[in-house]
Scaffold this motif. Structure first.
Motif, PDB file in Angstrom:
ATOM      1  N   ILE A 488       0.617  -1.193  -0.199  1.00  0.00           N
ATOM      2  CA  ILE A 488       0.008  -0.043  -0.128  1.00  0.00           C
ATOM      3  C   ILE A 488       0.848   1.223   0.236  1.00  0.00           C
ATOM      4  CG2 ILE A 488      -1.817   1.006   1.318  1.00  0.00           C
ATOM      5  CD1 ILE A 488      -2.576  -1.325   2.754  1.00  0.00           C
ATOM      6  N   MET A 489       0.750   2.014  -1.028  1.00  0.00           N
ATOM      7  CA  MET A 489       1.594   3.405  -0.984  1.00  0.00           C
ATOM      8  C   MET A 489       1.041   4.504  -0.445  1.00  0.00           C
ATOM      9  SD  MET A 489       2.739   3.166  -5.100  1.00  0.00           S
ATOM     10  CE  MET A 489       3.855   4.497  -4.949  1.00  0.00           C
ATOM     11  N   HIS A 490      -0.297   4.389  -0.514  1.00  0.00           N
ATOM     12  CA  HIS A 490      -0.955   5.629   0.074  1.00  0.00           C
ATOM     13  C   HIS A 490      -2.282   5.095   0.342  1.00  0.00           C
ATOM     14  CE1 HIS A 490      -1.581   9.847   1.141  1.00  0.00           C
ATOM     15  NE2 HIS A 490      -2.752   9.886   0.373  1.00  0.00           N
ATOM     16  N   ALA A 491      -2.980   5.691   1.510  1.00  0.00           N
ATOM     17  CA  ALA A 491      -4.393   5.763   1.571  1.00  0.00           C
ATOM     18  C   ALA A 491      -4.972   6.922   2.401  1.00  0.00           C
ATOM     19  CB  ALA A 491      -4.954   4.712   2.534  1.00  0.00           C
ATOM     20  N   LYS A 492      -5.905   7.552   1.809  1.00  0.00           N
ATOM     21  CA  LYS A 492      -6.324   9.079   2.502  1.00  0.00           C
ATOM     22  C   LYS A 492      -8.011   8.884   2.490  1.00  0.00           C
ATOM     23  CE  LYS A 492      -6.572  13.637   1.355  1.00  0.00           C
ATOM     24  NZ  LYS A 492      -6.173  15.033   0.419  1.00  0.00           N
ATOM     25  N   ALA A 499      -9.588   6.359  -0.080  1.00  0.00           N
ATOM     26  CA  ALA A 499      -8.827   6.449  -1.519  1.00  0.00           C
ATOM     27  C   ALA A 499      -7.504   5.715  -1.489  1.00  0.00           C
ATOM     28  CB  ALA A 499      -8.731   7.452  -2.172  1.00  0.00           C
ATOM     29  N   VAL A 500      -7.240   4.468  -2.093  1.00  0.00           N
ATOM     30  CA  VAL A 500      -6.095   3.495  -1.754  1.00  0.00           C
ATOM     31  C   VAL A 500      -5.404   3.551  -3.108  1.00  0.00           C
ATOM     32  CG1 VAL A 500      -5.306   1.326  -0.865  1.00  0.00           C
ATOM     33  CG2 VAL A 500      -7.412   2.258   0.006  1.00  0.00           C
ATOM     34  N   THR A 501      -4.137   3.446  -2.963  1.00  0.00           N
ATOM     35  CA  THR A 501      -3.328   3.372  -3.818  1.00  0.00           C
ATOM     36  C   THR A 501      -2.211   1.976  -3.458  1.00  0.00           C
ATOM     37  OG1 THR A 501      -3.119   5.564  -4.744  1.00  0.00           O
ATOM     38  CG2 THR A 501      -1.324   4.294  -5.505  1.00  0.00           C
ATOM     39  N   LEU A 547      -5.479  -0.589   7.381  1.00  0.00           N
ATOM     40  CA  LEU A 547      -5.553  -1.455   6.045  1.00  0.00           C
ATOM     41  C   LEU A 547      -4.523  -2.758   6.181  1.00  0.00           C
ATOM     42  CD1 LEU A 547      -6.356   1.177   3.514  1.00  0.00           C
ATOM     43  CD2 LEU A 547      -7.862  -0.422   4.528  1.00  0.00           C
ATOM     44  N   ILE A 548      -4.925  -3.843   5.618  1.00  0.00           N
ATOM     45  CA  ILE A 548      -3.808  -4.879   5.540  1.00  0.00           C
ATOM     46  C   ILE A 548      -4.156  -5.692   4.129  1.00  0.00           C
ATOM     47  CG2 ILE A 548      -3.061  -7.101   6.510  1.00  0.00           C
ATOM     48  CD1 ILE A 548      -3.725  -5.966   9.224  1.00  0.00           C
ATOM     49  N   LYS A 566      -1.392   2.318   8.362  1.00  0.00           N
ATOM     50  CA  LYS A 566      -1.949   3.005   9.577  1.00  0.00           C
ATOM     51  C   LYS A 566      -2.600   4.232   9.018  1.00  0.00           C
ATOM     52  CE  LYS A 566       0.219   1.339  13.580  1.00  0.00           C
ATOM     53  NZ  LYS A 566       1.049   1.727  14.833  1.00  0.00           N
ATOM     54  N   LEU A 567      -4.074   4.247   9.237  1.00  0.00           N
ATOM     55  CA  LEU A 567      -4.449   5.629   8.863  1.00  0.00           C
ATOM     56  C   LEU A 567      -4.556   6.749  10.036  1.00  0.00           C
ATOM     57  CD1 LEU A 567      -7.545   3.949   7.133  1.00  0.00           C
ATOM     58  CD2 LEU A 567      -5.800   5.256   6.188  1.00  0.00           C
TER      59      LEU A 567
END
Length: 929
Positions: A488-492, A499-501, A547-548, A566-567
């Protein structure tokens, strides 16, 4: 449409069902060591093309030679028992006569590279629908069962693949390679066996004709087993559909307890896989011992982390599943072995997860408080499936599960590949849902009742049932070793979604699961399709805090350490630091730091007592560090070493490994002086496409910086501080029978330049004698040094690069001065001149006299500046207890004269000893890797 296709397939298959028949009259001789056989083979050609020859499997004959495919496999795996055995312990087949139905002799031949295959050219082609008979009179000499568990022993004969059987028509015949993958034509058997005073058991139907003679029959078979014992060890268990005979060992279990467990397992298999077409299944201790449950029996029995009934249950389940599938699948067991292994380990995992969901990998040890924090101890029992695969994948020596079984290295063949095959089916079942995989497996086994099938049939059934194109599964996961790795590169967070990358760090493009957690509670799980290297998507928020990816290890991903995100509280990092004593399996939740007390020894530091800190888990990883501060008990000072490395692995190209490293060491080289060595390096490693070949190349680039403190005991004039640029190339091809290697070395400093090379060859002859040959050549391109410190060593290198584990590196007399290193000149006798500062040429050899006793001889020439070339030789006895690990050299005669005349002869004896645990471990792991 699918049902119509299946019905048509069955009707077509029934035309050729069990058209072949083999009738055997067998009689034991020499208390079971030999068997005389009269065999009649009835063949009907049900193919659309004519048969010009008949090919028979004669796998018993593979034991007749030390050059067979079987013998070469033993050699690849450094298995000494076969090559050191006498002819009486090995087997063979003596064919006396082969005739047709009219008693006319038929010619036959064996290929030189396949001595265990018999080819009989037919007098005229056997057309479609025609039948013929072949009669064969032959004598079997059984091999000792110590090689493969099959054959003869003092009180038992275990007969598997010892009789002549029909090889698959219109396919390449397969030699015995100790892989349990014999593939034969579907045949009915009728055997009349005179077995003297032996009890007889078999998975064929057994009818006792006389006290010492039995009739065995079986229809539509591809394999069978016959066991003869002087004392019967087998029990018979019957349920509604299946008869099971077993001698699987158990500890403290009554017959009733065993019966309940066996009944439970047989019902489980029948419910999930269907009724066995073969009504009698044999489960033997020999079958289990050949492929034991890895992870169940690794601890000593006195620790007993598992209950006796649990151990017996899993042992029986694994072996019964294997033998059930061997009996009911009609596949090419060499090419499509992954189907059997995948189904076996799929239902093995399902059984444990269903019946023992709380069981741990190390059983009751997980209850011990001090061990609870070790993941290897506390993880669920079936979680070890993924780690058994990763053990090879992280070393970059895993193989695609769809590759032929005889091309796989031992650990992949016996352990890693099997677990991965089962995990892949679990992954596909989790992704497809609706039990599509389980229904397809059952349907596929049903089809196998009627005709040979292959992986394409299995794929078609899966696609028809799921209504999905599964090319990606077979291409990326079965027939490829492409790396699977997502991060997971990024999550917002947005108002109601996240939005997950995700980045595909590996090569395989396969679906991946992503789970959302609120604290430690699972709130959502989604499957994401992957069609690019970086892809974006949104999931529903649901108060998700973490997220996992692949959280339950459904997919055999190479690296799970980059799967969590982790968010909240991201400044603390995604993983906490955990200090762990000794070692553990990798835990994706933590950055692990391992620490362990160390004890080392050299003559000048004495005992080195310290603590090693590193991040090296049981699984290899790209970046590693190793910090080892030590206390020198002899000098009362601090010493130690440190190292950092990054290993870049190429999965499908060479160099398969590129390691960037920097290391440092600080130890005493004399009683009153330290040396400090710092070495940045790059190491390239190359290998052959065939992983079974113990063949590889390496290229090392390094700069060695050395600082030696001045010593009042050892002269350091003009050699205190120096730096050497070093290029090394090496090639090695190593197996038990033959070992060949060569290498070159180039060194350059501001005071000298030198080039050297060596070639080594070792051969094991059929009379179990070894010959060792070595040649070395080295010369200086320039030499401005003022002493012999950087010169070539005639009887021992000065080791100015500090590469060798010398106990007393600066000693010129005493015990530790006699430590031998097989490098440079490699003479065992010491001469007045011990170094060469211009050039050196030497040849070294040794030859076995008896077992570990050898004679050795060395000859060479060298030159020092201002002197004429000198010629030297030596000879003596080599006691080769464990080659390269523990050896003694006893000089007899040399340029010095008759060495035994020296009153201080004991000071002339040289030795090799290895104290490094890592080096000693390699002596055993080479059998598997």
């Amino acid at each position: 449409m699918t049902k119509i296709r299946i019905v048509f397939f069955i009707l077509f298959a029934l035309q050729s069902y069990s058209q072949n028949k083999i009738t055997i009259a067998a009689k034991l001789l020499e208390n079971g060591k030999k068997i005389t056989v009269f065999e009649e083979i009835t063949i009907k050609n049900t193919f659309t093309t004519a048969l010009n020859e008949i090919t028979l499997n004669d796998w018993n004959h593979a034991f007749s030679s030390k050059n067979s495919a079987l013998a070469k496999k033993f050699s690849d795996e450094f298995n000494r028992s076969y090559h050191l055995s006498s002819q009486i312990d090995r087997g063979g087949t003596n064919i006396i006569a082969i005739t047709n139905a009219n008693k006319k002799s038929l010619l036959y031949y064996r290929k030189p590279n396949q001595i265990d295959i018999v080819i009989i050219p037919l007098e005229k082609p056997l057309a479609t629908g025609e039948s013929t008979k072949i009669n064969i009179n032959y004598e079997i000499t059984l091999p000792n069962s110590k090689f493969t568990k099959f054959g003869y022993s003092e009180n038992k004969l275990y007969l598997r693949n010892c009789f002549l059987t029909l090889s698959r028509f219109h396919s390449e015949p397969q030699s015995e390679e100790n892989s349990d993958d014999l593939t034969t034509e579907i045949t009915s058997y009728e055997i009349e066996f005179q077995h003297n005073n032996f009890f007889i058991n078999s998975d064929l139907e057994v009818e006792k004709l006389y006290d010492t003679t039995s009739k065995l029959t079986g229809s539509s078979r591809t394999n069978f087993v016959i066991v003869l014992e002087k004392k019967n060890s087998y029990e018979t268990f019957k349920n509604r559909e299946t008869t099971i005979i077993s001698n699987l060992k158990s500890v403290d279990l009554s017959a009733n307890q065993r019966m309940q467990i066996i009944d439970k397992i047989s019902k489980y298999v029948e419910e999930n896989l269907g009724k066995s077409e073969q009504e009698k299944i044999m489960v033997s201790q020999e079958d289990y011992d050949r492929e034991a449950f890895y992870g169940l029996n690794e601890l000593p029995s006195f620790i007993s982390p598992f209950n006796d009934d649990f151990i017996f249950e899993l042992k029986f389940l694994k072996t019964f599943l294997n033998n059930y599938l061997m009996a009911n699948l009609k596949i090419n067991f060499r090419k499509d072995h992954w189907i059997l292994e995948g189904i076996q380990h799929y239902y093995l995992k399902k059984y444990i997860d269903t019946n023992y969901p709380e069981s741990k990998a190390f059983g009751k040890l997980a209850r011990i408080k001090i061990l609870k924090n070790y993941k290897i101890i506390s993880m669920n029992f079936t979680e070890q499936f993924i780690y058994n695969y990763l053990l090879m994948a992280r070393k970059n020596i895993d193989q695609a599960v769809g590759t032929d079984k005889n091309t796989q290295i031992k650990f992949n063949e016996r352990i890693a590949g099997k677990f991965k095959s089962g995990l892949l089916l679990h992954y596909l079942n989790a992704y497809l849902g609706e039990n599509y995989v389980e229904n397809s497996i059952k349907q596929y086994i049903e089809l196998n009742k009627y005709k040979y099938t292959d992986s394409q049939n299995f794929k078609s059934i899966l696609e028809n049932n799921s209504k999905q194109d599964l090319n990606w599964f077979f291409k990326e996961l079965i027939y490829s070793r492409n790396k699977i790795d997502y991060k997971i590169m990024h999550a917002k967070k947005t108002n109601d979604s996240i939005a997950v990358t995700i980045k595909n760090v590996g090569e395989a493009k396969v679906p991946i699961s992503i789970s959302g957690y609120h604290k430690n509670k699972l709130v959502s799980k989604n499957w994401i399709e992957n069609h690019s290297n970086i892809f974006k998507f949104s999931i529903k928020n649901d108060s998700i805090t973490k997220l996992i990816l692949n959280d339950t290890y459904e997919i055999p991903e190479l690296n799970n350490n980059n799967n969590s995100y982790k968010l909240k509280n991201r400044f603390l990092g995604h993983r906490k630091i955990r200090f762990t004593f000794f070692k553990d399996i990798e835990n994706p939740k933590y950055n692990q730091v391992f620490f362990v007390p160390t004890t080392e020894y050299n003559l000048y530091d004495g005992l080195l007592l310290g603590m090693k800190f590193n991040n090296k888990s049981i699984l290899d990883k790209p970046f590693t560090y190793d910090l080892t501060p030590n206390y020198s008990s002899k000098t009362g000072t601090l010493a130690g070493s440190a190292g950092f490395s990054f290993n870049k692995l190429n999965r499908n190209s060479n160099p398969f490994s590129t390691r960037y490293a920097i290391s440092g060491t600080r130890l005493h080289y004399a009683p009153d002086a330290f040396y400090t060595k710092i070495t940045p390096s790059i190491n390239f490693r190359f290998r052959q496409p065939n992983f079974r070949k113990n063949e590889g190349e390496g290229f090392l680039i390094r700069q060695v910086y050395v600082n030696r403190e001045k010593s009042n005991i050892v002269s350091t004039k003009n050699s205190e501080n120096y730096s050497v640029f070093n290029l090394r190339y090496g090639y090695a091809n190593s197996e038990l029978i033959e070992q060949f290697s060569y290498g070159t070395d180039f060194q350059l400093s501001n005071r000298f330049g030198k080039i050297s090379g060596q070639v080594q060859y070792r051969k094991l002859f059929e009379n179990n004698r070894f010959i060792n040959l070595r040649a070395f050549a080295g010369f200086f391109t320039h030499n401005d040094t003022q002493n012999n410190f950087f010169s070539f060593g005639i009887d021992r290198p000065s080791d100015y690069l500090f590469d060798y584990a010398l106990i007393g590196r600066s000693e010129s007399k005493g015990l530790f001065s006699r430590q031998f290193v097989n490098a440079e000149g490699a003479f065992k006798s010491k001469f007045d001149t011990r170094f060469a500062n211009q050039y050196i040429l030497t040849a070294n050899t040794s030859f076995t006299i008896w077992d570990w006793i050898e004679i050795y001889g060395d000859v060479g020439t060298f030159k020092n500046e201002g002197n004429k070339p000198q010629y030297i030789y030596d000879s003596g006895i080599r006691l080769n207890f464990v080659q390269d690990y523990f050896e003694l050299y006893l000089p007899l005669y040399s340029s010095n004269g008759f060495e035994l005349n020296d009153k201080n002869y004991g000071e002339r004896i040289r030795f090799i000893i290895t104290l490094s645990p890592k080096t000693l471990t390699s002596l055993f792991t080479r059998r598997w890797f």
